[in-house]
Design an enzyme around this catalytic site. Structure first.
Site, PDB file in Angstrom:
ATOM      1  CG  ASP A   1      55.366  27.179  28.502  1.00 29.15           C
ATOM      2  OD1 ASP A   1      55.159  27.030  29.717  1.00 29.15           O
ATOM      3  OD2 ASP A   1      55.552  26.221  27.724  1.00 29.15           O
TER       4      ASP A   1
ATOM      5  CG  ASP B   1      51.792  30.347  23.924  1.00 26.08           C
ATOM      6  OD1 ASP B   1      52.235  29.229  23.633  1.00 26.08           O
ATOM      7  OD2 ASP B   1      52.408  31.179  24.613  1.00 26.08           O
TER       8      ASP B   1
ATOM      9  CG  ASP C   1      54.595  34.540  24.998  1.00 28.73           C
ATOM     10  OD1 ASP C   1      54.058  33.483  24.579  1.00 28.73           O
ATOM     11  OD2 ASP C   1      55.753  34.572  25.440  1.00 28.73           O
TER      12      ASP C   1
END
Length: 225
Positions: free
Chosen positions: A12, A10, A173
């Site tokens: 961001d 991922d 995250d």
């Protein structure tokens, strides 16, 4: 049997900390429809979703055409902010990320990829701004796939590299990243420094506290594969 392995990241909240611009751009999106923006935790809670789905989550009572206005206002605000500050300041890499990416890339059997809710334009600008073009053999984003946690982006990355799910991990995250990885049959690895608290990463195989913990964890995962 191949020895190749794929690490899908991922962006961001995992590789870069873009929360200041995300919060400011979402403020612009809500201002465009004359509404106050939600609080920080609510906004960061939807990071990872594609923008149309994020607006549904944050403004479920709003008409679809007004949410479409919010999507465009968000994009305009985000790109204005980045143009003014530059990528390095607007979306800085988390400490240690570049070094770990380079170390993994240097391993001849390790392939790197990206699966992100960002737009293609946003992803390309970010990668160019941080000079990461040489690292990723596969890049998938919200423009071309259903929103996370649908497994399409991970499945496309597997197809690009010709690897089976057990030879890949998804590092992210958010709960959306972990659920996407699990749905695609790859190993979901959560990170503790991003935008969702660790207790939301229920689908994760493991949650790491630092990016430096990733390379030895990968060795352990693939020893068992």
């Amino acid at each position: 049997m191949t020895d190749l392995r794929l690490v899908i990241f991922d962006v961001d909240g995992t590789l870069v900390d873009s929360q200041a611009d995300i919060l400011a751009a979402m403020g612009g999106a809500f201002a465009a429809v004359n509404r106050p923006a939600p609080d920080r935790s609510a906004i960061l809670g939807i990071v990872g979703l594609s923008l149309p789905q994020a607006m549904v989550a944050l403004a479920p009572d709003l008409e679809a055409d007004r949410r479409a206005v919010m999507v465009e206002a968000y994009k305009d605000a985000y790109f204005d902010l980045r143009a003014k500050a530059g990528v390095a300041e607007s979306s800085p890499l988390y400490p240690g990320v570049r070094d770990v990416l380079e170390r993994l890339h240097a391993h001849p059997e390790t392939l790197l990829g990206v699966a992100t809710g960002k737009s293609r334009r946003g992803l390309d600008k970010l990668i160019e701004g941080h000079a990461l073009e040489h690292l990723f053999v596969t890049r998938h984003c919200a423009d071309d796939h259903p929103s996370k946690p649908h497994p399409a982006m991970v499945q496309a990355a597997l197809a690009d590299t010709g690897l089976d799910p057990h030879r890949a991990v998804m590092v992210g995250d958010t709960s959306f990243d972990m659920e996407m990885g699990a749905a695609a049959g790859v190993v979901p690895v959560g990170v503790a420094w991003g935008y969702h608290p660790a207790e939301r990463l229920n689908a994760a195989h493991t949650v790491i506290e630092t990016i430096e913990a990733l390379p030895p964890l990968l060795d352990t995962i693939w020893e068992d594969a």
